[in-house]
Design a protein around this motif. Structure first.
Motif, PDB file in Angstrom:
ATOM      1  N   LEU A  40      -8.997   3.194  41.240  1.00 16.75           N
ATOM      2  CA  LEU A  40      -9.847   3.721  42.321  1.00 16.75           C
ATOM      3  C   LEU A  40      -9.998   5.224  42.177  1.00 16.75           C
ATOM      4  O   LEU A  40      -9.334   6.013  42.837  1.00 16.75           O
ATOM      5  N   ALA A  41     -10.909   5.612  41.283  1.00 15.05           N
ATOM      6  CA  ALA A  41     -11.182   7.024  41.028  1.00 15.05           C
ATOM      7  C   ALA A  41     -12.661   7.166  40.711  1.00 15.05           C
ATOM      8  O   ALA A  41     -13.363   6.179  40.485  1.00 15.05           O
ATOM      9  N   GLY A  42     -13.114   8.382  40.705  1.00  8.04           N
ATOM     10  CA  GLY A  42     -14.497   8.649  40.352  1.00  8.04           C
ATOM     11  C   GLY A  42     -15.439   8.479  41.524  1.00  8.04           C
ATOM     12  O   GLY A  42     -15.050   8.133  42.637  1.00  8.04           O
ATOM     13  N   PHE A  45     -15.788   4.369  42.500  1.00  8.86           N
ATOM     14  CA  PHE A  45     -14.600   3.642  42.935  1.00  8.86           C
ATOM     15  C   PHE A  45     -13.651   4.486  43.785  1.00  8.86           C
ATOM     16  O   PHE A  45     -12.860   3.943  44.549  1.00  8.86           O
ATOM     17  N   GLY A  46     -13.736   5.818  43.685  1.00 13.17           N
ATOM     18  CA  GLY A  46     -12.875   6.704  44.475  1.00 13.17           C
ATOM     19  C   GLY A  46     -12.963   6.470  45.978  1.00 13.17           C
ATOM     20  O   GLY A  46     -11.934   6.447  46.656  1.00 13.17           O
ATOM     21  N   PRO A  47     -14.164   6.265  46.534  1.00 12.02           N
ATOM     22  CA  PRO A  47     -14.261   6.034  47.974  1.00 12.02           C
ATOM     23  C   PRO A  47     -13.487   4.798  48.449  1.00 12.02           C
ATOM     24  O   PRO A  47     -13.149   4.688  49.628  1.00 12.02           O
ATOM     25  N   ASN A  49     -10.535   4.190  48.009  1.00 15.35           N
ATOM     26  CA  ASN A  49      -9.192   4.569  48.446  1.00 15.35           C
ATOM     27  C   ASN A  49      -9.084   4.540  49.963  1.00 15.35           C
ATOM     28  O   ASN A  49      -7.987   4.514  50.508  1.00 15.35           O
ATOM     29  N   ASP A  50     -10.216   4.580  50.643  1.00 17.57           N
ATOM     30  CA  ASP A  50     -10.253   4.390  52.090  1.00 17.57           C
ATOM     31  C   ASP A  50     -10.084   2.889  52.328  1.00 17.57           C
ATOM     32  O   ASP A  50     -10.985   2.094  52.028  1.00 17.57           O
ATOM     33  N   LEU A  51      -8.927   2.506  52.829  1.00 21.86           N
ATOM     34  CA  LEU A  51      -8.606   1.086  52.980  1.00 21.86           C
ATOM     35  C   LEU A  51      -9.620   0.357  53.862  1.00 21.86           C
ATOM     36  O   LEU A  51      -9.928  -0.815  53.627  1.00 21.86           O
ATOM     37  N   THR A  52     -10.171   1.046  54.849  1.00 19.14           N
ATOM     38  CA  THR A  52     -11.181   0.425  55.710  1.00 19.14           C
ATOM     39  C   THR A  52     -12.391   0.004  54.880  1.00 19.14           C
ATOM     40  O   THR A  52     -12.927  -1.086  55.060  1.00 19.14           O
ATOM     41  N   LEU A  53     -12.817   0.867  53.959  1.00 17.11           N
ATOM     42  CA  LEU A  53     -13.939   0.528  53.081  1.00 17.11           C
ATOM     43  C   LEU A  53     -13.524  -0.547  52.071  1.00 17.11           C
ATOM     44  O   LEU A  53     -14.266  -1.515  51.849  1.00 17.11           O
ATOM     45  N   PHE A  54     -12.344  -0.395  51.480  1.00 12.99           N
ATOM     46  CA  PHE A  54     -11.891  -1.383  50.502  1.00 12.99           C
ATOM     47  C   PHE A  54     -11.889  -2.789  51.105  1.00 12.99           C
ATOM     48  O   PHE A  54     -12.314  -3.750  50.464  1.00 12.99           O
ATOM     49  N   ASN A  70     -20.444   0.407  49.381  1.00 10.41           N
ATOM     50  CA  ASN A  70     -20.892   1.649  48.737  1.00 10.41           C
ATOM     51  C   ASN A  70     -21.531   1.391  47.372  1.00 10.41           C
ATOM     52  O   ASN A  70     -21.893   2.327  46.676  1.00 10.41           O
ATOM     53  N   GLY A  71     -21.656   0.119  46.971  1.00 14.85           N
ATOM     54  CA  GLY A  71     -22.284  -0.217  45.695  1.00 14.85           C
ATOM     55  C   GLY A  71     -21.301  -0.487  44.567  1.00 14.85           C
ATOM     56  O   GLY A  71     -21.706  -0.892  43.483  1.00 14.85           O
ATOM     57  N   ALA A  72     -20.026  -0.274  44.797  1.00 15.38           N
ATOM     58  CA  ALA A  72     -19.024  -0.543  43.765  1.00 15.38           C
ATOM     59  C   ALA A  72     -18.930  -2.042  43.522  1.00 15.38           C
ATOM     60  O   ALA A  72     -19.049  -2.844  44.448  1.00 15.38           O
ATOM     61  N   ASP A  73     -18.736  -2.401  42.260  1.00 15.49           N
ATOM     62  CA  ASP A  73     -18.513  -3.795  41.900  1.00 15.49           C
ATOM     63  C   ASP A  73     -17.830  -3.845  40.538  1.00 15.49           C
ATOM     64  O   ASP A  73     -17.718  -2.852  39.846  1.00 15.49           O
TER      65      ASP A  73
END
Length: 101
Positions: A40-42, A45-47, A49-54, A70-73
Motif C-alpha cells: 500500500l504505497a504510491g 495504492f497509498g490511499p 492505508n486509510d482502513l475506512t477506504l480499504f 479510488n480506482g485501485a485494483d
C-alpha cells in the motif's frame, strides 16, 4: 525466451479477516489470504492505508477482481498467484514510496 503464462481467474468472493487482510476465493475454488499492507504505497495504492477506504473493497462484476472506490485494483491472476508475485510487488511499492518523498 519463454513467455510467462498467467492463468485466467475470477474472484468469486472475499472476506475481511483482519485489518488490511482479505481471504479471497477464486473460480477454481482456490483461496489466498493476503495482507495488503506491504504494497500500500504510491499514488494509487497509498490511499488504501486509510482502513475506512480499504474496507470499501468490492468485486467488480465485469472483470471479476477486487476494486476500491479510488480506482485501485489488482489483476485476478496477481491475487491468485500472490505468493509468487508478492516480493516483486513489495519492491515496486518501495520504489513508489521513494518517488513520493
Amino acid at each position: 525466451m519463454e513467455a510467462v503464462k498467467h492463468g485466467i481467474y475470477k474472484v468469486e468472493s472475499f472476506e475481511i479477516v483482519a485489518p488490511y487482510t482479505l481471504r479471497i476465493t477464486f473460480d477454481d475454488e482456490s483461496e489466498q489470504i493476503i495482507d495488503f499492507r506491504p504494497v500500500l504505497a504510491g499514488e494509487l495504492f497509498g490511499p488504501l492505508n486509510d482502513l475506512t477506504l480499504f474496507d470499501k473493497v468490492a468485486i467488480d462484476p465485469e472483470v471479476h477482481t477486487l476494486v476500491w472506490p479510488n480506482g485501485a485494483d489488482f489483476e485476478p491472476a496477481t491475487l491468485h498467484d500472490w505468493p509468487q508475485v508478492v516480493d516483486a510487488l513489495v519492491s515496486q511499492a518501495k520504489e513508489w514510496e521513494s518517488v513520493a518523498v
